[in-house]
Design a protein around this motif. Structure first.
Motif, PDB file in Angstrom:
ATOM      1  N   SER A 250       0.828  -1.212   0.000  1.00 40.85           N
ATOM      2  CA  SER A 250       0.000   0.000   0.000  1.00 40.85           C
ATOM      3  C   SER A 250       0.866   1.267   0.000  1.00 40.85           C
ATOM      4  CB  SER A 250      -0.933  -0.004   1.219  1.00 40.85           C
ATOM      5  OG  SER A 250      -0.155  -0.020   2.410  1.00 40.85           O
ATOM      6  N   LEU A 251       2.187   1.111  -0.066  1.00 41.15           N
ATOM      7  CA  LEU A 251       3.096   2.257  -0.045  1.00 41.15           C
ATOM      8  C   LEU A 251       3.245   2.853  -1.446  1.00 41.15           C
ATOM      9  CD1 LEU A 251       5.928   0.783   2.198  1.00 41.15           C
ATOM     10  CD2 LEU A 251       4.167   2.437   2.866  1.00 41.15           C
ATOM     11  N   ALA A 252       2.878   4.113  -1.569  1.00 43.07           N
ATOM     12  CA  ALA A 252       3.007   4.802  -2.855  1.00 43.07           C
ATOM     13  C   ALA A 252       4.482   5.035  -3.174  1.00 43.07           C
ATOM     14  CB  ALA A 252       2.275   6.142  -2.793  1.00 43.07           C
ATOM     15  N   LEU A 253       4.789   5.085  -4.453  1.00 40.61           N
ATOM     16  CA  LEU A 253       6.155   5.415  -4.853  1.00 40.61           C
ATOM     17  C   LEU A 253       6.459   6.868  -4.502  1.00 40.61           C
ATOM     18  CD1 LEU A 253       6.580   3.803  -8.391  1.00 40.61           C
ATOM     19  CD2 LEU A 253       7.479   3.002  -6.217  1.00 40.61           C
ATOM     20  N   ASN A 254       7.663   7.123  -4.080  1.00 41.92           N
ATOM     21  CA  ASN A 254       8.091   8.486  -3.789  1.00 41.92           C
ATOM     22  C   ASN A 254       8.124   9.266  -5.102  1.00 41.92           C
ATOM     23  OD1 ASN A 254      10.111  10.701  -3.446  1.00 41.92           O
ATOM     24  ND2 ASN A 254      10.169   9.872  -1.379  1.00 41.92           N
ATOM     25  N   PRO A 255       7.672  10.524  -5.107  1.00 44.37           N
ATOM     26  CA  PRO A 255       7.714  11.326  -6.333  1.00 44.37           C
ATOM     27  C   PRO A 255       9.105  11.391  -6.973  1.00 44.37           C
ATOM     28  CG  PRO A 255       6.355  12.413  -4.713  1.00 44.37           C
ATOM     29  CD  PRO A 255       6.995  11.239  -4.014  1.00 44.37           C
ATOM     30  N   ALA A 256      10.167  11.345  -6.173  1.00 47.12           N
ATOM     31  CA  ALA A 256      11.517  11.370  -6.747  1.00 47.12           C
ATOM     32  C   ALA A 256      11.762  10.151  -7.633  1.00 47.12           C
ATOM     33  CB  ALA A 256      12.565  11.435  -5.642  1.00 47.12           C
ATOM     34  N   ILE A 257      11.150   9.030  -7.300  1.00 47.76           N
ATOM     35  CA  ILE A 257      11.296   7.822  -8.115  1.00 47.76           C
ATOM     36  C   ILE A 257      10.562   8.010  -9.437  1.00 47.76           C
ATOM     37  CG2 ILE A 257      10.727   5.359  -8.267  1.00 47.76           C
ATOM     38  CD1 ILE A 257      11.270   5.237  -5.216  1.00 47.76           C
ATOM     39  N   ILE A 258       9.400   8.650  -9.393  1.00 46.73           N
ATOM     40  CA  ILE A 258       8.652   8.936 -10.629  1.00 46.73           C
ATOM     41  C   ILE A 258       9.487   9.837 -11.527  1.00 46.73           C
ATOM     42  CG2 ILE A 258       6.574  10.022 -11.586  1.00 46.73           C
ATOM     43  CD1 ILE A 258       5.997   7.384 -10.066  1.00 46.73           C
ATOM     44  N   VAL A 259      10.082  10.882 -10.963  1.00 49.91           N
ATOM     45  CA  VAL A 259      10.917  11.801 -11.737  1.00 49.91           C
ATOM     46  C   VAL A 259      12.139  11.060 -12.288  1.00 49.91           C
ATOM     47  CG1 VAL A 259      12.358  13.879 -11.604  1.00 49.91           C
ATOM     48  CG2 VAL A 259      10.097  13.865 -10.542  1.00 49.91           C
ATOM     49  N   ASP A 260      12.733  10.196 -11.489  1.00 54.59           N
ATOM     50  CA  ASP A 260      13.888   9.426 -11.948  1.00 54.59           C
ATOM     51  C   ASP A 260      13.496   8.511 -13.115  1.00 54.59           C
ATOM     52  OD1 ASP A 260      16.770   8.668 -11.365  1.00 54.59           O
ATOM     53  OD2 ASP A 260      15.796   6.708 -11.306  1.00 54.59           O
ATOM     54  N   MET A 261      12.353   7.855 -13.023  1.00 59.64           N
ATOM     55  CA  MET A 261      11.912   6.974 -14.111  1.00 59.64           C
ATOM     56  C   MET A 261      11.631   7.775 -15.381  1.00 59.64           C
ATOM     57  SD  MET A 261       9.663   3.942 -12.301  1.00 59.64           S
ATOM     58  CE  MET A 261       8.377   4.995 -11.712  1.00 59.64           C
ATOM     59  N   PHE A 262      11.034   8.956 -15.221  1.00 56.05           N
ATOM     60  CA  PHE A 262      10.800   9.839 -16.371  1.00 56.05           C
ATOM     61  C   PHE A 262      12.136  10.181 -17.027  1.00 56.05           C
ATOM     62  CE2 PHE A 262      11.056  14.278 -17.779  1.00 56.05           C
ATOM     63  CZ  PHE A 262      10.209  14.232 -18.868  1.00 56.05           C
ATOM     64  N   GLY A 263      13.104  10.583 -16.208  1.00 55.24           N
ATOM     65  CA  GLY A 263      14.417  10.949 -16.738  1.00 55.24           C
ATOM     66  C   GLY A 263      15.107   9.781 -17.414  1.00 55.24           C
ATOM     67  N   LEU A 264      15.018   8.608 -16.808  1.00 56.88           N
ATOM     68  CA  LEU A 264      15.625   7.420 -17.402  1.00 56.88           C
ATOM     69  C   LEU A 264      15.037   7.157 -18.778  1.00 56.88           C
ATOM     70  CD1 LEU A 264      17.334   4.772 -17.264  1.00 56.88           C
ATOM     71  CD2 LEU A 264      15.308   3.720 -16.271  1.00 56.88           C
ATOM     72  N   GLN A 265      13.712   7.170 -18.869  1.00 62.64           N
ATOM     73  CA  GLN A 265      13.059   6.853 -20.139  1.00 62.64           C
ATOM     74  C   GLN A 265      13.334   7.923 -21.193  1.00 62.64           C
ATOM     75  OE1 GLN A 265      11.310   3.848 -20.759  1.00 62.64           O
ATOM     76  NE2 GLN A 265      11.796   4.588 -22.795  1.00 62.64           N
ATOM     77  N   ARG A 266      13.218   9.174 -20.821  1.00 68.75           N
ATOM     78  CA  ARG A 266      13.457  10.264 -21.779  1.00 68.75           C
ATOM     79  C   ARG A 266      14.916  10.256 -22.252  1.00 68.75           C
ATOM     80  NH1 ARG A 266      10.760  15.463 -22.858  1.00 68.75           N
ATOM     81  NH2 ARG A 266      12.295  16.780 -23.906  1.00 68.75           N
ATOM     82  N   GLY A 267      15.841  10.074 -21.348  1.00 70.88           N
ATOM     83  CA  GLY A 267      17.251  10.025 -21.709  1.00 70.88           C
ATOM     84  C   GLY A 267      17.576   8.813 -22.564  1.00 70.88           C
ATOM     85  N   PHE A 268      16.989   7.668 -22.235  1.00 67.04           N
ATOM     86  CA  PHE A 268      17.198   6.452 -23.015  1.00 67.04           C
ATOM     87  C   PHE A 268      16.657   6.636 -24.431  1.00 67.04           C
ATOM     88  CE2 PHE A 268      15.752   2.316 -24.584  1.00 67.04           C
ATOM     89  CZ  PHE A 268      16.936   1.600 -24.520  1.00 67.04           C
ATOM     90  N   ASP A 269      15.458   7.200 -24.536  1.00 71.33           N
ATOM     91  CA  ASP A 269      14.861   7.428 -25.854  1.00 71.33           C
ATOM     92  C   ASP A 269      15.708   8.383 -26.688  1.00 71.33           C
ATOM     93  OD1 ASP A 269      12.792   5.724 -25.191  1.00 71.33           O
ATOM     94  OD2 ASP A 269      11.353   7.329 -24.788  1.00 71.33           O
ATOM     95  N   ALA A 270      16.234   9.420 -26.055  1.00 71.84           N
ATOM     96  CA  ALA A 270      17.090  10.379 -26.769  1.00 71.84           C
ATOM     97  C   ALA A 270      18.360   9.686 -27.261  1.00 71.84           C
ATOM     98  CB  ALA A 270      17.443  11.555 -25.870  1.00 71.84           C
ATOM     99  N   ASP A 271      18.937   8.853 -26.416  1.00 68.17           N
ATOM    100  CA  ASP A 271      20.157   8.115 -26.776  1.00 68.17           C
ATOM    101  C   ASP A 271      19.880   7.149 -27.927  1.00 68.17           C
ATOM    102  OD1 ASP A 271      22.964   7.534 -26.211  1.00 68.17           O
ATOM    103  OD2 ASP A 271      22.233   5.572 -25.568  1.00 68.17           O
ATOM    104  N   LYS A 272      18.760   6.470 -27.848  1.00 67.21           N
ATOM    105  CA  LYS A 272      18.374   5.513 -28.879  1.00 67.21           C
ATOM    106  C   LYS A 272      18.165   6.224 -30.210  1.00 67.21           C
ATOM    107  CE  LYS A 272      14.657   2.276 -29.777  1.00 67.21           C
ATOM    108  NZ  LYS A 272      13.414   1.737 -29.266  1.00 67.21           N
ATOM    109  N   GLY A 273      17.541   7.405 -30.165  1.00 65.05           N
ATOM    110  CA  GLY A 273      17.308   8.187 -31.379  1.00 65.05           C
ATOM    111  C   GLY A 273      18.603   8.638 -32.034  1.00 65.05           C
ATOM    112  N   GLN A 274      19.633   8.919 -31.226  1.00 66.53           N
ATOM    113  CA  GLN A 274      20.925   9.340 -31.757  1.00 66.53           C
ATOM    114  C   GLN A 274      21.656   8.177 -32.407  1.00 66.53           C
ATOM    115  OE1 GLN A 274      23.040  11.116 -28.506  1.00 66.53           O
ATOM    116  NE2 GLN A 274      21.779  12.965 -28.507  1.00 66.53           N
ATOM    117  N   GLN A 275      21.383   6.945 -31.983  1.00 70.01           N
ATOM    118  CA  GLN A 275      22.084   5.783 -32.503  1.00 70.01           C
ATOM    119  C   GLN A 275      21.464   5.266 -33.793  1.00 70.01           C
ATOM    120  OE1 GLN A 275      22.334   2.876 -29.383  1.00 70.01           O
ATOM    121  NE2 GLN A 275      23.629   4.161 -28.119  1.00 70.01           N
ATOM    122  N   GLU A 276      20.217   5.629 -34.053  1.00 73.30           N
ATOM    123  CA  GLU A 276      19.526   5.112 -35.262  1.00 73.30           C
ATOM    124  C   GLU A 276      19.959   5.867 -36.491  1.00 73.30           C
ATOM    125  OE1 GLU A 276      15.370   5.288 -34.333  1.00 73.30           O
ATOM    126  OE2 GLU A 276      15.523   3.618 -32.960  1.00 73.30           O
TER     127      GLU A 276
END
Length: 141
Positions: free
Chosen positions: A115-141
């Motif tokens: 029942s413990l909600a994720l800390n907002p910092a984890i949400i922000v970290d996941m957003f950053g991970l995904q956005r950064g990964f997508d940007a990196d992937k786009g540069q490699q294509e």
């Protein structure tokens, strides 16, 4: 430390505390480069904050920056980058908090949702991970 959340990153006391704690760990254990990221990963896993500031997260933050000065703030974890994170959180608080409440932690042993909600910092970290990964992937294509 667990009571310091994203909106506290803009306040001088918690910001100084977090920054100092990160530096103390790194200095005590003679950590440099990727090992410093590991310290922040452990802090996030233990206390639910701060974001990891790994390669993808930093890349995402820089992509959101408006000016060269803002981009350079993410060269290191420090007062400027923490203030900018607090501003990002406040600007997106409703969505971040909504996701935080929607997703919960998992019990380590059973794998079941708690029942413990994720800390907002984890949400922000996941957003950053995904956005950064997508940007990196786009540069490699």
């Amino acid at each position: 430390m667990a009571k310091i959340t994203m909106h506290h990153f803009g306040d001088p006391g918690p910001k100084k505390y977090f920054w100092g704690l990160t530096r103390t760990f790194a200095k005590h254990y003679s950590l440099r480069g990727p090992a410093r990221t590991l310290v922040r990963e452990v802090m996030m896993g233990t206390w639910g904050n701060p974001p990891s500031f790994d390669t993808y997260f930093v890349r995402a933050c820089r992509s959101l920056a408006v000016s060269k000065s803002e981009r350079s703030a993410f060269n290191t974890v420090g007062p400027r980058s923490l203030t900018m994170l607090a501003d990002f959180y406040e600007s997106n608080k409703e969505e971040i908090d909504g996701l935080s409440q929607r997703f919960t932690t998992l019990d380590f042993i059973s794998g079941e949702a708690t029942s413990l909600a994720l800390n907002p910092a984890i949400i922000v970290d996941m957003f950053g991970l995904q956005r950064g990964f997508d940007a990196d992937k786009g540069q490699q294509e």
